[in-house]
Design an enzyme around this catalytic site. Sequence first.
Site, mmCIF file in Angstrom:
data_model
loop_
_atom_site.group_PDB
_atom_site.id
_atom_site.type_symbol
_atom_site.label_atom_id
_atom_site.label_comp_id
_atom_site.label_asym_id
_atom_site.label_seq_id
_atom_site.Cartn_x
_atom_site.Cartn_y
_atom_site.Cartn_z
ATOM 1 N N GLU A 79 0.660 -0.826 0.095
ATOM 2 C CA GLU A 79 -0.140 0.380 0.059
ATOM 3 C C GLU A 79 0.690 0.857 0.102
ATOM 4 O O GLU A 79 0.435 1.857 0.459
ATOM 5 C CB GLU A 79 -1.275 0.015 1.351
ATOM 6 C CG GLU A 79 -0.475 0.312 2.875
ATOM 7 C CD GLU A 79 -1.459 0.150 4.003
ATOM 8 O OE1 GLU A 79 -1.914 0.932 4.109
ATOM 9 O OE2 GLU A 79 -1.432 -1.674 4.208
ATOM 10 N N CYS A 111 -3.653 -4.211 4.083
ATOM 11 C CA CYS A 111 -2.471 -4.419 5.136
ATOM 12 C C CYS A 111 -2.610 -6.464 4.248
ATOM 13 O O CYS A 111 -1.755 -7.333 4.840
ATOM 14 C CB CYS A 111 -2.443 -5.199 5.931
ATOM 15 S SG CYS A 111 -1.911 -3.060 6.866
ATOM 16 N N HIS A 233 -2.073 -10.697 12.011
ATOM 17 C CA HIS A 233 -1.395 -9.483 11.195
ATOM 18 C C HIS A 233 -1.606 -8.212 12.612
ATOM 19 O O HIS A 233 -1.662 -8.211 13.482
ATOM 20 C CB HIS A 233 -2.496 -8.711 10.967
ATOM 21 C CG HIS A 233 -2.065 -7.077 10.162
ATOM 22 N ND1 HIS A 233 -1.130 -6.646 9.960
ATOM 23 C CD2 HIS A 233 -3.173 -6.114 10.249
ATOM 24 C CE1 HIS A 233 -1.011 -5.167 9.851
ATOM 25 N NE2 HIS A 233 -2.503 -4.753 9.448
#
Length: 388
Positions: A79, A111, A233
Amino acid sequence: MKIGIDKIGFYAPHLYLDMNELAEERGVEPEKFTIGIGQEKMAVPPITQDTVTLAANAAAQILDETDKQDIDMVIFGTESGIDHSKSAAVNVHQLLGLQPHARAIELKQACYGATAGIQMARGHIALNPNRKVLVLGSDIARYGLRTPGESTQGAGAVALLISADPSIMAIEQESTYYTDDIMDFWRPVYSDIAFVDGKYSNEQYIAFFQKVWNAYKEQTNRGLEDFAAICFHLPYTKMGLKALRTVLDEVEENTQTHLKEQYRLSTQYNRNIGNIYTGSLYLSLLSLLENSNELTAGDKIGMYSYGSGAVGEFFSGVLQEGFEKQLHQTKHNAMFEKRQKISVSEYEKIFEQQIPTDGSVTEWSTKEDPAEICLTGIQNHQRIYQVK
């Protein structure tokens, strides 16, 4: 046919900022950063490192000449893209000297991008079992100086070689995912810093985890007791723990203790690098593999991927016989030890350095940057890279 992670490597810039010093400079209690969000150090990229060089340096550590001939697809999840048209995968393909008969693309969904790349790679390998796919997750997390998100910044990249008969982890077929159009985190094309509704984003991260985890249980009839560890994550290291705690009452106390300890080990690298967006989940996986002494072949590892905006996915992988021989903990420890600590004022000066957007010819010296692959300047609106 087993398909999954054959090799994994990562790279972080050689500069870092101590979070205690940042807290003191910003007038907050250091424990807010080191305990509250669980961060100790923040990787700081010099102007000579961007998402392309970070990814290329991560991949260069793991690929041999056979890999470079077998790879026929490069998927770059990010990103922090450097061009609205050309994929960063094309840049990395050239810098690594991969054989030319390959696809090279860039994927974007906050993400979640690298996870999307891995799932796409699995399909490609299923149709072409003699080929390999290089999946990259590379990002520079920027929220701005003195902003609420400043303490969760970071920079780095993870490279994953996806193949048939993988040496590290076979990714299982079962997977559950969920999408909803929300605005918890975003970065408009005109901005070089991200915007985030922190409280809302935390809530959605947990809500998406519960949705995909419950769907996974229903689809597979598996529970927490079936996993040796679960990786998350990690926008900051406490975030995954918050999600994990919401489901721990599904198992007995000894299993809860085990999963929490494995979670702690999975955060060691992230704690000292910060948020690297698309690579964060896989840095967590690598940290687990290289720091846990309890994992054995056949263990099942759960994986929770989340990309704001938002897409969530829960999937799993099985560790393969001899997986530990494919890891490079000594090399990674050396990379951490060789990093250079910088002051808050030095960090601020680096943060405020900008790549020109008006076509100006610019050159930067790479003498102070120990990386093998660096950004050396801008010419004719093109980034110039160097392989030392």
